[in-house]
Design a protein around this motif. Sequence first.
Motif, short mmCIF file in Angstrom:
data_model
loop_
_atom_site.label_atom_id
_atom_site.label_comp_id
_atom_site.label_asym_id
_atom_site.label_seq_id
_atom_site.Cartn_x
_atom_site.Cartn_y
_atom_site.Cartn_z
N ILE A 259 1.27 -0.59 -0.24
CA ILE A 259 0.18 0.27 0.04
C ILE A 259 0.87 1.46 0.08
O ILE A 259 0.71 2.15 -0.83
CB ILE A 259 -1.11 0.09 1.29
CG1 ILE A 259 -1.82 -1.40 1.40
CG2 ILE A 259 -1.53 1.61 1.99
CD1 ILE A 259 -2.76 -1.38 1.82
N GLN A 260 1.69 1.50 0.91
CA GLN A 260 2.66 2.72 0.88
C GLN A 260 3.68 2.36 -0.18
O GLN A 260 3.85 3.69 -1.07
CB GLN A 260 3.21 2.29 2.44
CG GLN A 260 2.65 2.62 3.46
CD GLN A 260 1.42 4.12 3.44
OE1 GLN A 260 0.21 3.84 3.99
NE2 GLN A 260 2.08 5.43 2.53
N SER A 399 -6.90 2.36 1.35
CA SER A 399 -6.38 2.68 1.21
C SER A 399 -6.06 4.61 0.14
O SER A 399 -4.78 4.91 0.76
CB SER A 399 -5.55 1.69 -0.69
OG SER A 399 -5.01 0.69 -0.56
N LEU A 400 -7.78 4.97 -0.22
CA LEU A 400 -8.20 5.68 -0.43
C LEU A 400 -8.38 6.57 0.34
O LEU A 400 -7.05 7.94 -0.26
CB LEU A 400 -9.71 6.06 -0.77
CG LEU A 400 -10.27 7.21 -1.17
CD1 LEU A 400 -9.09 7.88 -2.59
CD2 LEU A 400 -11.48 7.44 -1.44
N MET A 401 -8.11 6.65 2.20
CA MET A 401 -8.78 7.12 2.83
C MET A 401 -6.56 7.77 3.64
O MET A 401 -6.61 8.43 4.05
CB MET A 401 -8.87 6.79 4.10
CG MET A 401 -10.12 7.10 3.53
SD MET A 401 -11.05 8.91 3.79
CE MET A 401 -12.58 9.33 3.96
N ALA A 402 -6.38 6.37 3.21
CA ALA A 402 -5.00 6.33 4.14
C ALA A 402 -3.54 7.19 2.67
O ALA A 402 -3.33 7.94 3.59
CB ALA A 402 -3.71 5.44 4.31
N ALA A 413 -2.92 2.03 7.30
CA ALA A 413 -3.22 1.26 6.47
C ALA A 413 -2.52 -0.72 7.89
O ALA A 413 -3.88 -1.11 7.97
CB ALA A 413 -2.49 0.26 5.54
N PRO A 414 -1.50 -1.09 7.59
CA PRO A 414 -2.01 -1.85 8.84
C PRO A 414 -2.42 -2.27 10.08
O PRO A 414 -2.79 -3.69 9.99
CB PRO A 414 -0.43 -2.81 9.19
CG PRO A 414 -0.02 -1.33 8.79
CD PRO A 414 -0.83 -1.11 7.57
#
Length: 620
Positions: A259-260, A399-402, A413-414
């Motif tokens: 994700i990151q 993912s969008l909000m993070a 995320a995690p």
Amino acid sequence: MGDIIIKKQSHENVNEDEILRAEIKNIKDKKFTVALVGNPNCGKTTLFNMLTKSREYVGNWPGVTVEKKVAKLVDNNNVAVVDLPGVYSLSPFSLDERVTHDYIENENPDLVINIIDTTLLERSLILTEAIACHGVPMVCALNMADIARKNGIEVDTQYLESVFNCPFVEISASKEIGIDVLLDTIAHQLVERKPATSILPEDASDEEIHEAIAEVAQKSAVIDDKDNFSDRVDRIVTDKWFAIPIFFVVCWGIYYVAIQGVGGITGKWAETFMDATSKWIINIFNSIGVSNILTSLVVDGIFSGVGSVLEFVPQLFVLFILLSILEDCGYMSRVAFVMDRVFRMFGLSGRSFIPMVVGTGCSVPGIMASRTIENNKDRMMTCVLVPFMPCSAKLPIISLMAGIMFPKNTLVAPSFYLIGIASVIIGGFILKHTADYRQDPAPFFMELSQYHMPTIKNVWEAASSRTKEFIKKVTTIILAASAIIWLLKYFTPTMEVASIPEESILGYIGKYIAPIFIPLGFGNWQSAVSILTGFAARENVAATISILFGSNEAIERAFTKVSAFSFCTFVLLSSPCIGAIAAMRKELGSTKMTVKALVFQTSYAYFIALLIYQIGSFVF
């Protein structure tokens, strides 16, 4: 090593093998059925894919196959291969054992292929004896024979053949070693139909069976007792103190990379591509005279909704690859073993963790995987708790909000994965104190197979299969939902064009729902509507947010960091999509129990999101 296995078991008369296989292939009025039976995690589904050229998902824990799957034998349409659920015995206690037991007992397959994990020979031979008791023709495939040799295990196949009166063939399904010899042996057995023989009478006690099997295993295998690689690793990753911290670090690493890491690279590319494509579509439509309404439907509705979800495909694909590597190498089965210690303190069984890991791909197969649990109340409770795990449909909104609200925070995320696990534990503790689920957890027994290198083929097929399913849902359900959301946003209840979104049909709906979520920090009508559309499919949440807010800047203005975290938590924990609800109804067997489950899930989600926002707002 592969040549050794093949040479050791090559038949003297190759022409006879070819004739037999051709004879079976040319029989037009006879259809053969071959059943695959084995312990969980023995490589059964991998062999099924090899024999049939299918693309079934390969997992590394019990519960992957919970219903039988059927496909034709490669190059031979006369032979149907049935992949039965992985079981340790044929005692029909759990649903998967019942499926396997009933099939062998009632369907009378022409041949049973018993897949044996050569590294766990004694455990596997107990099932071999149970199958032999039915007097069916059998071929035993000693899978992972190459790994067994590396670990100092040498098996006397001739002795085993003399004991059970059936062929034993050494193979490695993942490396495609010994498959031709196995196919030849299958052909022989389908023609000869020689039943296997049991080593004990039918009325033998469990103790007598275990003693007899232990003696057979001791005589048939020479085992080097020195520590192997798996033993040394397990002393660390299953350690009482280190196991859970290691698992948390692994979770963080997976989400950080997917994700990151990947998200940071692909996010800007996707945003640039989306903007350029939107402008290109608008220019094309303007040049051919397409109406403004249709242009808005395509660009602001369908393309914005579907595109906002599709842009997370690279992240999901990398996530699925990393999870598949952990599953294929054998680590995930250790996680289930470790989590049993934690779960049992709160009234759950480690066996419940297996469907939850399956549920990280999709809640529906995760709920169905609960069938492997013998204890009925444990099974029902697992069905209710599986949706707490962050499935692939929830990852786009996380993912969008993070990405928008926490662009530089690698723990956000995690953390939702950990919130899911914590909610399973807390939810299990709560449910165990209700009359519907009150019962001691069933014992959890699980053989840990040897670690092995993941195969590129298995990892690629597992990741690509999950990704294709996600894309398929996005381009069907999400596409239709995006069009409907746009229409409801574009028109007023009197079917006039809305001058401002708040006057639209969605605006009116959202205004009635939004006050419910004010204590959670997201009392705007757009968030309320997105939660409502998420019941059709969780991916709709990200699509709806993108359509209704229109830009990342608008999302930043509507949320604080705390309210964004609260919003994602509620989406994660509240009652699942329609597909998962249908699966829950099927497994729970009661509409009343399903409604109770949905009320519990949503109430719990509301309470946790409330705590996060209220405490978070006070602290930060």
